[in-house]
Design an enzyme around this catalytic site. Structure first.
Site, PDB file in Angstrom:
ATOM      1  N   GLY A 238     -16.217 -91.645  21.844  1.00  0.00           N
ATOM      2  CA  GLY A 238     -16.303 -93.108  21.925  1.00  0.00           C
ATOM      3  C   GLY A 238     -17.690 -93.563  22.339  1.00  0.00           C
ATOM      4  O   GLY A 238     -18.284 -94.461  21.722  1.00  0.00           O
TER       5      GLY A 238
ATOM      6  N   ARG B 104      -6.048 -87.181  25.831  1.00  0.00           N
ATOM      7  CA  ARG B 104      -5.906 -88.289  24.881  1.00  0.00           C
ATOM      8  C   ARG B 104      -5.223 -87.801  23.602  1.00  0.00           C
ATOM      9  O   ARG B 104      -4.151 -87.250  23.688  1.00  0.00           O
ATOM     10  CB  ARG B 104      -7.251 -88.980  24.608  1.00  0.00           C
ATOM     11  CG  ARG B 104      -7.584 -90.012  25.660  1.00  0.00           C
ATOM     12  CD  ARG B 104      -8.369 -91.177  25.126  1.00  0.00           C
ATOM     13  NE  ARG B 104      -7.553 -92.118  24.369  1.00  0.00           N
ATOM     14  CZ  ARG B 104      -6.828 -93.111  24.900  1.00  0.00           C
ATOM     15  NH1 ARG B 104      -6.803 -93.284  26.213  1.00  0.00           N
ATOM     16  NH2 ARG B 104      -6.130 -93.909  24.131  1.00  0.00           N
TER      17      ARG B 104
ATOM     18  N   MET C  96      -3.849 -84.313  30.544  1.00  0.00           N
ATOM     19  CA  MET C  96      -4.647 -85.282  29.782  1.00  0.00           C
ATOM     20  C   MET C  96      -5.057 -84.691  28.428  1.00  0.00           C
ATOM     21  O   MET C  96      -4.566 -83.635  28.032  1.00  0.00           O
ATOM     22  CB  MET C  96      -5.876 -85.677  30.592  1.00  0.00           C
ATOM     23  CG  MET C  96      -5.593 -86.688  31.685  1.00  0.00           C
ATOM     24  SD  MET C  96      -7.141 -87.184  32.473  1.00  0.00           S
ATOM     25  CE  MET C  96      -6.588 -88.621  33.396  1.00  0.00           C
TER      26      MET C  96
ATOM     27  N   ARG D 189      11.887 -81.313  37.078  1.00  0.00           N
ATOM     28  CA  ARG D 189      10.885 -81.985  37.918  1.00  0.00           C
ATOM     29  C   ARG D 189       9.614 -82.152  37.079  1.00  0.00           C
ATOM     30  O   ARG D 189       9.334 -81.324  36.201  1.00  0.00           O
ATOM     31  CB  ARG D 189      10.550 -81.172  39.162  1.00  0.00           C
ATOM     32  CG  ARG D 189      11.684 -81.070  40.164  1.00  0.00           C
ATOM     33  CD  ARG D 189      11.982 -82.412  40.836  1.00  0.00           C
ATOM     34  NE  ARG D 189      12.977 -82.290  41.893  1.00  0.00           N
ATOM     35  CZ  ARG D 189      14.297 -82.426  41.725  1.00  0.00           C
ATOM     36  NH1 ARG D 189      14.784 -82.674  40.516  1.00  0.00           N
ATOM     37  NH2 ARG D 189      15.127 -82.312  42.754  1.00  0.00           N
TER      38      ARG D 189
ATOM     39  N   THR E 162     -16.518 -83.957  27.337  1.00  0.00           N
ATOM     40  CA  THR E 162     -15.210 -84.576  27.496  1.00  0.00           C
ATOM     41  C   THR E 162     -14.190 -83.493  27.763  1.00  0.00           C
ATOM     42  O   THR E 162     -14.211 -82.443  27.095  1.00  0.00           O
ATOM     43  CB  THR E 162     -14.747 -85.393  26.273  1.00  0.00           C
ATOM     44  OG1 THR E 162     -13.362 -85.708  26.422  1.00  0.00           O
ATOM     45  CG2 THR E 162     -14.915 -84.656  24.952  1.00  0.00           C
ATOM     46  N   ILE E 163     -13.311 -83.742  28.707  1.00  0.00           N
ATOM     47  CA  ILE E 163     -12.252 -82.761  28.951  1.00  0.00           C
ATOM     48  C   ILE E 163     -11.356 -82.633  27.722  1.00  0.00           C
ATOM     49  O   ILE E 163     -10.702 -81.622  27.529  1.00  0.00           O
ATOM     50  CB  ILE E 163     -11.400 -83.107  30.200  1.00  0.00           C
ATOM     51  CG1 ILE E 163     -10.627 -84.408  30.024  1.00  0.00           C
ATOM     52  CG2 ILE E 163     -12.252 -83.138  31.454  1.00  0.00           C
ATOM     53  CD1 ILE E 163      -9.532 -84.608  31.078  1.00  0.00           C
ATOM     54  N   ASP E 164     -11.341 -83.667  26.861  1.00  0.00           N
ATOM     55  CA  ASP E 164     -10.438 -83.668  25.701  1.00  0.00           C
ATOM     56  C   ASP E 164     -10.877 -82.651  24.629  1.00  0.00           C
ATOM     57  O   ASP E 164     -10.062 -82.242  23.801  1.00  0.00           O
ATOM     58  CB  ASP E 164     -10.378 -85.064  25.067  1.00  0.00           C
ATOM     59  CG  ASP E 164     -10.016 -86.142  26.066  1.00  0.00           C
ATOM     60  OD1 ASP E 164      -9.429 -85.804  27.113  1.00  0.00           O
ATOM     61  OD2 ASP E 164     -10.326 -87.313  25.811  1.00  0.00           O
TER      62      ASP E 164
ATOM     63  N   ARG F  45      14.550 -74.312  38.202  1.00  0.00           N
ATOM     64  CA  ARG F  45      14.295 -75.617  37.585  1.00  0.00           C
ATOM     65  C   ARG F  45      13.470 -75.503  36.307  1.00  0.00           C
ATOM     66  O   ARG F  45      12.773 -74.516  36.089  1.00  0.00           O
ATOM     67  CB  ARG F  45      13.488 -76.497  38.554  1.00  0.00           C
ATOM     68  CG  ARG F  45      14.324 -77.042  39.677  1.00  0.00           C
ATOM     69  CD  ARG F  45      13.455 -77.745  40.695  1.00  0.00           C
ATOM     70  NE  ARG F  45      14.297 -78.417  41.665  1.00  0.00           N
ATOM     71  CZ  ARG F  45      13.898 -78.815  42.874  1.00  0.00           C
ATOM     72  NH1 ARG F  45      12.659 -78.578  43.271  1.00  0.00           N
ATOM     73  NH2 ARG F  45      14.734 -79.448  43.666  1.00  0.00           N
TER      74      ARG F  45
ATOM     75  N   GLY G 107     -18.672 -88.590  25.254  1.00  0.00           N
ATOM     76  CA  GLY G 107     -17.658 -88.131  24.306  1.00  0.00           C
ATOM     77  C   GLY G 107     -17.744 -88.965  23.038  1.00  0.00           C
ATOM     78  O   GLY G 107     -18.669 -89.769  22.852  1.00  0.00           O
TER      79      GLY G 107
HETATM   80  O1  F6P Z   1     -11.218 -89.001  27.720  1.00  0.00           O
HETATM   81  C1  F6P Z   1     -11.061 -88.393  28.962  1.00  0.00           C
HETATM   82  C2  F6P Z   1      -9.801 -88.867  29.637  1.00  0.00           C
HETATM   83  O2  F6P Z   1      -9.669 -88.180  30.865  1.00  0.00           O
HETATM   84  C3  F6P Z   1      -8.526 -88.726  28.793  1.00  0.00           C
HETATM   85  O3  F6P Z   1      -8.047 -87.404  28.765  1.00  0.00           O
HETATM   86  C4  F6P Z   1      -7.636 -89.720  29.485  1.00  0.00           C
HETATM   87  O4  F6P Z   1      -6.650 -90.215  28.601  1.00  0.00           O
HETATM   88  C5  F6P Z   1      -8.585 -90.818  29.872  1.00  0.00           C
HETATM   89  O5  F6P Z   1      -9.876 -90.247  29.919  1.00  0.00           O
HETATM   90  C6  F6P Z   1      -8.285 -91.462  31.199  1.00  0.00           C
HETATM   91  O6  F6P Z   1      -9.172 -92.509  31.388  1.00  0.00           O
HETATM   92  P1  F6P Z   1      -9.335 -93.317  32.753  1.00  0.00           P
HETATM   93  O7  F6P Z   1     -10.320 -92.570  33.594  1.00  0.00           O
HETATM   94  O8  F6P Z   1      -9.851 -94.651  32.324  1.00  0.00           O
HETATM   95  O9  F6P Z   1      -8.002 -93.384  33.401  1.00  0.00           O
END
Ligand code: F6P
Length: 361
Positions: free
Chosen positions: A119, A187, A185, A279, A141-143, A178, A117
Protein backbone atom coordinates in the site's frame (compact mmCIF):
# COMPACT_ATOMS: atom_id res chain seq x y z
CA UNK A 1 32.94 7.38 -3.70
CA UNK A 2 31.07 10.08 -5.60
CA UNK A 3 29.57 13.50 -5.02
CA UNK A 4 28.19 14.20 -1.59
CA UNK A 5 24.48 13.45 -1.59
CA UNK A 6 21.59 14.19 0.72
CA UNK A 7 19.31 11.20 1.02
CA UNK A 8 16.09 10.73 2.96
CA UNK A 9 14.66 7.61 4.53
CA UNK A 10 11.15 7.03 5.80
CA UNK A 11 9.19 4.06 7.12
CA UNK A 12 5.55 3.85 6.06
CA UNK A 13 2.52 1.65 6.78
CA UNK A 14 2.27 -0.78 9.69
CA UNK A 15 5.49 -1.21 11.61
CA UNK A 16 7.29 -4.54 12.04
CA UNK A 17 10.44 -5.90 13.58
CA UNK A 18 13.66 -5.24 11.69
CA UNK A 19 12.97 -1.68 10.54
CA UNK A 20 15.68 -0.23 12.76
CA UNK A 21 18.18 -2.68 11.27
CA UNK A 22 17.27 -1.27 7.84
CA UNK A 23 17.72 2.34 8.98
CA UNK A 24 21.04 1.50 10.59
CA UNK A 25 22.31 -0.22 7.44
CA UNK A 26 21.33 2.75 5.28
CA UNK A 27 23.11 5.15 7.61
CA UNK A 28 26.25 3.05 7.90
CA UNK A 29 26.53 2.56 4.15
CA UNK A 30 25.61 6.10 3.13
CA UNK A 31 27.75 7.91 5.69
CA UNK A 32 30.42 5.30 6.38
CA UNK A 33 31.12 4.26 2.79
CA UNK A 34 30.04 7.25 0.69
CA UNK A 35 30.29 10.23 3.07
CA UNK A 36 26.72 11.37 2.34
CA UNK A 37 24.15 12.99 4.64
CA UNK A 38 21.08 11.01 5.73
CA UNK A 39 17.80 12.56 6.87
CA UNK A 40 15.27 10.44 8.73
CA UNK A 41 11.75 11.62 7.92
CA UNK A 42 9.25 11.17 10.74
CA UNK A 43 5.97 9.25 10.41
CA UNK A 44 6.15 8.32 6.76
CA UNK A 45 5.19 11.04 4.30
CA UNK A 46 3.70 13.07 7.19
CA UNK A 47 7.19 14.38 7.92
CA UNK A 48 7.40 15.90 4.44
CA UNK A 49 3.86 17.27 4.64
CA UNK A 50 4.27 19.14 7.93
CA UNK A 51 5.65 22.66 8.09
CA UNK A 52 8.20 23.03 9.40
CA UNK A 53 9.34 19.73 7.91
CA UNK A 54 9.49 16.96 10.51
CA UNK A 55 12.80 15.10 10.27
CA UNK A 56 16.16 14.59 11.93
CA UNK A 57 19.62 14.21 10.56
CA UNK A 58 20.81 10.66 11.25
CA UNK A 59 24.42 10.21 12.30
CA UNK A 60 26.62 7.17 12.83
CA UNK A 61 26.67 7.89 16.57
CA UNK A 62 22.95 7.19 16.84
CA UNK A 63 23.61 3.59 15.83
CA UNK A 64 26.45 2.60 18.12
CA UNK A 65 24.10 1.10 20.74
CA UNK A 66 21.23 -1.33 20.69
CA UNK A 67 19.20 0.04 17.76
CA UNK A 68 19.83 -3.10 15.70
CA UNK A 69 18.10 -5.15 18.37
CA UNK A 70 15.04 -2.92 18.77
CA UNK A 71 11.55 -3.54 17.42
CA UNK A 72 9.41 -0.74 15.96
CA UNK A 73 10.86 2.12 13.95
CA UNK A 74 12.80 4.97 15.46
CA UNK A 75 11.41 7.24 12.73
CA UNK A 76 7.76 6.52 13.51
CA UNK A 77 5.27 5.48 10.84
CA UNK A 78 1.63 5.72 9.86
CA UNK A 79 -0.80 3.68 7.82
CA UNK A 80 -3.16 6.64 7.45
CA UNK A 81 -2.88 9.99 5.69
CA UNK A 82 -2.51 9.07 2.01
CA UNK A 83 -1.37 12.48 0.63
CA UNK A 84 -3.48 11.93 -2.51
CA UNK A 85 -6.63 11.54 -0.38
CA UNK A 86 -5.71 13.25 2.83
CA UNK A 87 -8.40 13.31 5.54
CA UNK A 88 -9.02 16.98 6.44
CA UNK A 89 -10.37 18.15 9.84
CA UNK A 90 -13.74 19.09 8.27
CA UNK A 91 -14.25 15.49 7.10
CA UNK A 92 -13.37 16.15 3.45
CA UNK A 93 -10.39 14.60 1.66
CA UNK A 94 -7.81 16.68 -0.20
CA UNK A 95 -4.96 15.97 -2.61
CA UNK A 96 -1.91 17.23 -0.68
CA UNK A 97 0.66 15.31 -2.71
CA UNK A 98 2.23 18.52 -4.11
CA UNK A 99 3.12 19.58 -0.55
CA UNK A 100 4.98 16.30 0.03
CA UNK A 101 6.93 16.82 -3.20
CA UNK A 102 7.71 20.41 -2.11
CA UNK A 103 8.94 19.01 1.20
CA UNK A 104 11.34 16.67 -0.62
CA UNK A 105 12.68 19.67 -2.59
CA UNK A 106 12.87 21.93 0.47
CA UNK A 107 15.02 19.34 2.21
CA UNK A 108 17.26 19.28 -0.87
CA UNK A 109 17.07 15.51 -1.23
CA UNK A 110 18.86 13.71 -4.05
CA UNK A 111 16.98 10.49 -3.34
CA UNK A 112 14.45 8.96 -0.98
CA UNK A 113 14.46 5.44 0.46
CA UNK A 114 10.96 4.31 1.38
CA UNK A 115 10.59 1.26 3.58
CA UNK A 116 7.03 0.05 3.08
CA UNK A 117 4.58 -2.63 2.10
CA UNK A 118 2.38 -2.84 -0.96
CA UNK A 119 0.00 0.00 0.00
CA UNK A 120 2.73 2.48 0.95
CA UNK A 121 4.84 1.68 -2.09
CA UNK A 122 1.85 2.35 -4.35
CA UNK A 123 1.44 5.84 -2.87
CA UNK A 124 5.17 6.59 -2.94
CA UNK A 125 5.54 5.42 -6.53
CA UNK A 126 2.71 7.74 -7.52
CA UNK A 127 4.47 10.61 -5.72
CA UNK A 128 7.71 9.72 -7.48
CA UNK A 129 5.99 9.74 -10.87
CA UNK A 130 4.06 12.96 -10.38
CA UNK A 131 6.80 14.83 -8.51
CA UNK A 132 9.95 13.44 -10.11
CA UNK A 133 11.34 11.96 -6.86
CA UNK A 134 14.33 9.62 -7.03
CA UNK A 135 12.76 6.72 -5.17
CA UNK A 136 14.21 3.43 -3.93
CA UNK A 137 11.90 1.01 -2.12
CA UNK A 138 12.64 -1.57 0.57
CA UNK A 139 9.89 -4.17 1.15
CA UNK A 140 8.71 -4.66 4.70
CA UNK A 141 5.53 -6.23 5.97
CA UNK A 142 4.69 -9.10 8.25
CA UNK A 143 2.12 -10.10 5.59
CA UNK A 144 4.94 -11.01 3.13
CA UNK A 145 2.67 -10.27 0.17
CA UNK A 146 4.99 -8.03 -1.88
CA UNK A 147 5.74 -9.39 -5.34
CA UNK A 148 9.14 -10.59 -6.59
CA UNK A 149 10.79 -10.94 -3.20
CA UNK A 150 10.92 -14.17 -1.27
CA UNK A 151 10.80 -12.30 1.99
CA UNK A 152 9.97 -8.88 3.38
CA UNK A 153 11.49 -7.39 6.51
CA UNK A 154 9.35 -8.31 9.53
CA UNK A 155 7.83 -11.51 8.18
CA UNK A 156 10.28 -13.88 9.83
CA UNK A 157 9.77 -12.32 13.25
CA UNK A 158 5.98 -12.56 12.87
CA UNK A 159 6.25 -16.26 11.98
CA UNK A 160 8.55 -16.79 14.95
CA UNK A 161 6.07 -15.15 17.33
CA UNK A 162 3.13 -17.13 15.92
CA UNK A 163 5.08 -20.39 16.13
CA UNK A 164 6.07 -19.66 19.69
CA UNK A 165 2.40 -19.01 20.48
CA UNK A 166 1.55 -22.50 19.18
CA UNK A 167 4.39 -23.94 21.26
CA UNK A 168 2.74 -22.40 24.31
CA UNK A 169 -0.82 -23.29 23.33
CA UNK A 170 -0.24 -26.98 22.59
CA UNK A 171 0.54 -28.03 26.19
CA UNK A 172 -2.48 -26.22 27.61
CA UNK A 173 -4.71 -27.61 24.84
CA UNK A 174 -3.47 -31.12 25.70
CA UNK A 175 -3.83 -30.61 29.44
CA UNK A 176 -7.49 -29.57 29.11
CA UNK A 177 -8.47 -31.70 26.09
CA UNK A 178 -9.40 -28.61 24.10
CA UNK A 179 -9.41 -27.35 20.55
CA UNK A 180 -7.48 -24.08 20.53
CA UNK A 181 -7.82 -21.66 17.65
CA UNK A 182 -5.02 -19.18 17.00
CA UNK A 183 -5.97 -16.18 14.85
CA UNK A 184 -2.97 -14.55 13.17
CA UNK A 185 -2.50 -11.43 11.04
CA UNK A 186 -1.52 -11.32 7.38
CA UNK A 187 -4.35 -9.31 5.87
CA UNK A 188 -5.30 -10.95 2.58
CA UNK A 189 -2.38 -13.39 2.46
CA UNK A 190 -2.02 -16.60 4.46
CA UNK A 191 1.78 -16.72 4.63
CA UNK A 192 2.06 -16.29 8.42
CA UNK A 193 -0.66 -18.85 9.18
CA UNK A 194 0.78 -21.42 6.81
CA UNK A 195 4.41 -21.11 7.90
CA UNK A 196 3.68 -20.91 11.63
CA UNK A 197 1.02 -23.61 11.37
CA UNK A 198 3.49 -26.06 9.86
CA UNK A 199 6.34 -25.08 12.18
CA UNK A 200 4.07 -25.12 15.24
CA UNK A 201 2.37 -28.45 14.55
CA UNK A 202 -1.15 -27.23 13.72
CA UNK A 203 -3.83 -29.75 12.74
CA UNK A 204 -5.90 -27.32 10.67
CA UNK A 205 -4.70 -24.19 8.83
CA UNK A 206 -7.24 -21.89 7.20
CA UNK A 207 -5.97 -19.22 4.80
CA UNK A 208 -7.83 -16.81 2.53
CA UNK A 209 -6.36 -18.35 -0.64
CA UNK A 210 -8.04 -21.75 -0.04
CA UNK A 211 -11.83 -21.97 0.44
CA UNK A 212 -12.86 -24.11 3.39
CA UNK A 213 -15.97 -25.73 4.78
CA UNK A 214 -16.83 -26.11 8.45
CA UNK A 215 -17.84 -29.67 7.72
CA UNK A 216 -14.29 -30.50 6.65
CA UNK A 217 -12.79 -28.77 9.69
CA UNK A 218 -15.14 -30.66 12.02
CA UNK A 219 -14.37 -33.94 10.23
CA UNK A 220 -10.63 -33.40 10.78
CA UNK A 221 -11.17 -32.81 14.49
CA UNK A 222 -13.39 -35.90 14.74
CA UNK A 223 -10.76 -37.99 12.96
CA UNK A 224 -8.07 -36.82 15.41
CA UNK A 225 -10.34 -37.81 18.29
CA UNK A 226 -10.94 -41.24 16.74
CA UNK A 227 -7.18 -41.68 16.42
CA UNK A 228 -6.81 -41.04 20.15
CA UNK A 229 -5.84 -37.39 20.24
CA UNK A 230 -7.51 -35.34 22.99
CA UNK A 231 -6.74 -31.90 21.58
CA UNK A 232 -6.22 -29.97 18.36
CA UNK A 233 -4.63 -26.73 17.16
CA UNK A 234 -6.28 -24.62 14.48
CA UNK A 235 -4.55 -21.62 12.91
CA UNK A 236 -6.56 -19.10 10.93
CA UNK A 237 -5.61 -15.94 9.02
CA UNK A 238 -7.57 -12.90 10.16
CA UNK A 239 -9.07 -12.29 6.68
CA UNK A 240 -10.61 -15.76 6.30
CA UNK A 241 -14.34 -15.22 5.81
CA UNK A 242 -17.29 -16.92 7.45
CA UNK A 243 -18.64 -19.92 5.59
CA UNK A 244 -21.23 -17.65 3.98
CA UNK A 245 -18.49 -15.34 2.72
CA UNK A 246 -18.66 -12.45 5.23
CA UNK A 247 -15.41 -10.80 6.32
CA UNK A 248 -15.14 -10.50 10.11
CA UNK A 249 -13.94 -7.23 11.62
CA UNK A 250 -14.81 -3.56 11.91
CA UNK A 251 -14.91 -0.91 9.19
CA UNK A 252 -12.43 1.97 9.51
CA UNK A 253 -13.08 5.60 8.52
CA UNK A 254 -12.14 4.84 4.88
CA UNK A 255 -14.61 1.93 4.75
CA UNK A 256 -11.85 -0.75 4.76
CA UNK A 257 -12.36 -3.76 7.00
CA UNK A 258 -9.96 -4.00 9.94
CA UNK A 259 -10.00 -7.76 10.38
CA UNK A 260 -10.50 -9.54 13.68
CA UNK A 261 -12.90 -12.12 15.06
CA UNK A 262 -12.85 -15.05 12.63
CA UNK A 263 -11.18 -17.12 15.37
CA UNK A 264 -14.16 -16.58 17.69
CA UNK A 265 -16.57 -17.51 14.89
CA UNK A 266 -14.67 -20.74 14.24
CA UNK A 267 -14.41 -21.53 17.94
CA UNK A 268 -18.18 -21.33 18.34
CA UNK A 269 -18.93 -23.37 15.20
CA UNK A 270 -16.37 -26.08 16.04
CA UNK A 271 -17.79 -26.39 19.56
CA UNK A 272 -21.34 -26.75 18.18
CA UNK A 273 -20.38 -29.26 15.52
CA UNK A 274 -17.95 -31.47 17.46
CA UNK A 275 -18.90 -30.96 21.10
CA UNK A 276 -15.27 -30.06 21.81
CA UNK A 277 -14.38 -27.39 24.31
CA UNK A 278 -12.80 -24.57 22.31
CA UNK A 279 -10.69 -21.54 23.25
CA UNK A 280 -9.50 -18.73 21.02
CA UNK A 281 -6.29 -16.68 21.06
CA UNK A 282 -5.97 -13.60 18.86
CA UNK A 283 -2.28 -12.84 18.48
CA UNK A 284 -2.71 -9.33 17.05
CA UNK A 285 0.09 -6.80 17.25
CA UNK A 286 2.37 -9.12 19.23
CA UNK A 287 3.41 -10.30 15.76
CA UNK A 288 4.71 -6.86 14.84
CA UNK A 289 6.69 -5.94 17.93
CA UNK A 290 9.64 -7.08 19.95
CA UNK A 291 13.17 -8.14 19.16
CA UNK A 292 13.68 -8.88 15.45
CA UNK A 293 14.91 -12.36 14.57
CA UNK A 294 18.46 -12.71 13.20
CA UNK A 295 16.94 -13.37 9.76
CA UNK A 296 15.02 -10.06 9.76
CA UNK A 297 18.11 -8.19 10.94
CA UNK A 298 20.15 -9.84 8.20
CA UNK A 299 17.64 -9.21 5.40
CA UNK A 300 17.10 -5.65 6.66
CA UNK A 301 20.85 -5.04 6.58
CA UNK A 302 21.21 -6.54 3.09
CA UNK A 303 18.34 -4.39 1.80
CA UNK A 304 19.63 -1.20 3.45
CA UNK A 305 23.14 -1.51 2.04
CA UNK A 306 21.89 -2.39 -1.45
CA UNK A 307 19.39 0.47 -1.51
CA UNK A 308 22.20 2.95 -0.89
CA UNK A 309 24.35 1.30 -3.56
CA UNK A 310 21.50 1.70 -6.07
CA UNK A 311 21.41 5.43 -5.32
CA UNK A 312 25.17 5.59 -5.88
CA UNK A 313 24.61 3.94 -9.27
CA UNK A 314 21.76 6.35 -10.12
CA UNK A 315 19.32 3.43 -10.48
CA UNK A 316 16.00 4.83 -9.29
CA UNK A 317 12.43 3.55 -9.33
CA UNK A 318 13.65 0.17 -8.05
CA UNK A 319 12.72 -2.04 -5.12
CA UNK A 320 15.39 -4.21 -3.54
CA UNK A 321 14.35 -7.85 -3.33
CA UNK A 322 15.61 -11.19 -2.03
CA UNK A 323 15.67 -13.93 -4.65
CA UNK A 324 17.52 -17.22 -4.69
CA UNK A 325 19.94 -16.31 -1.88
CA UNK A 326 20.91 -12.92 -3.26
CA UNK A 327 19.76 -9.34 -3.37
CA UNK A 328 18.42 -8.00 -6.66
CA UNK A 329 16.42 -4.97 -7.78
CA UNK A 330 13.08 -4.94 -9.57
CA UNK A 331 11.22 -1.97 -11.01
CA UNK A 332 8.61 -0.73 -8.56
CA UNK A 333 5.70 -0.66 -11.08
CA UNK A 334 6.44 -4.27 -11.94
CA UNK A 335 6.38 -5.22 -8.25
CA UNK A 336 3.09 -3.40 -7.75
CA UNK A 337 1.50 -5.33 -10.59
CA UNK A 338 2.21 -8.66 -8.90
CA UNK A 339 1.03 -9.30 -5.34
CA UNK A 340 2.39 -12.41 -3.76
CA UNK A 341 -0.32 -14.43 -2.08
CA UNK A 342 0.09 -18.06 -1.02
CA UNK A 343 0.25 -20.32 -4.06
CA UNK A 344 -2.32 -23.08 -3.42
CA UNK A 345 -0.27 -25.35 -5.71
CA UNK A 346 3.08 -24.38 -4.17
CA UNK A 347 5.61 -26.30 -2.09
CA UNK A 348 4.51 -24.98 1.29
CA UNK A 349 0.85 -25.87 0.77
CA UNK A 350 1.99 -29.25 -0.61
CA UNK A 351 4.08 -29.77 2.51
CA UNK A 352 1.12 -29.00 4.77
CA UNK A 353 -0.99 -31.54 2.88
CA UNK A 354 1.87 -34.04 2.98
CA UNK A 355 1.95 -33.73 6.75
CA UNK A 356 -1.76 -34.47 6.96
CA UNK A 357 -2.70 -30.95 7.98
CA UNK A 358 -6.22 -30.02 6.93
CA UNK A 359 -6.58 -26.83 4.90
CA UNK A 360 -10.35 -27.06 5.26
CA UNK A 361 -10.97 -27.92 1.59
O1 F6P B 1 -0.20 -5.06 7.12
C1 F6P B 1 0.30 -5.38 8.38
C2 F6P B 1 -0.82 -5.62 9.35
O2 F6P B 1 -0.26 -5.99 10.59
C3 F6P B 1 -1.87 -6.65 8.90
O3 F6P B 1 -1.42 -7.97 9.05
C4 F6P B 1 -3.03 -6.25 9.77
O4 F6P B 1 -4.26 -6.62 9.17
C5 F6P B 1 -2.91 -4.76 9.84
O5 F6P B 1 -1.57 -4.44 9.55
C6 F6P B 1 -3.28 -4.17 11.18
O6 F6P B 1 -3.22 -2.79 11.07
P1 F6P B 1 -3.33 -1.79 12.31
O7 F6P B 1 -1.96 -1.63 12.88
O8 F6P B 1 -3.85 -0.52 11.71
O9 F6P B 1 -4.26 -2.39 13.30
Amino acid sequence: MGDTKRIGILTSGGDCSGLNAVIRAVVRRAIGSYGWQVFGIHEGTMGLLRRPLDYEELTLRLFTGNVLRMGGTLLGTTNKGDPFAFPMPDGSVADRSAEVVEGYRELGLDALIAVGGDGSLRILQRLAETGGLNLIAIPKTIDNDVGFTETCVGYNTAVYVATEALDRLQPTAASHSRVIILEVMGRDAGHIALAAGIAGGADVILIPEIPYSLKNVAAKIESLREAGRNHALVVVTESVKTESGEPVGVKDEAGNVRYGGIGQYLGERIAEMTGAQTRVTVLGHLQRGGTPTPRDRLIGSVFGVHAVDLIAQGKFGQMVAWQDRRVVEISIPEVLAHRRDVDPQGTIVGTARGLGISLGD
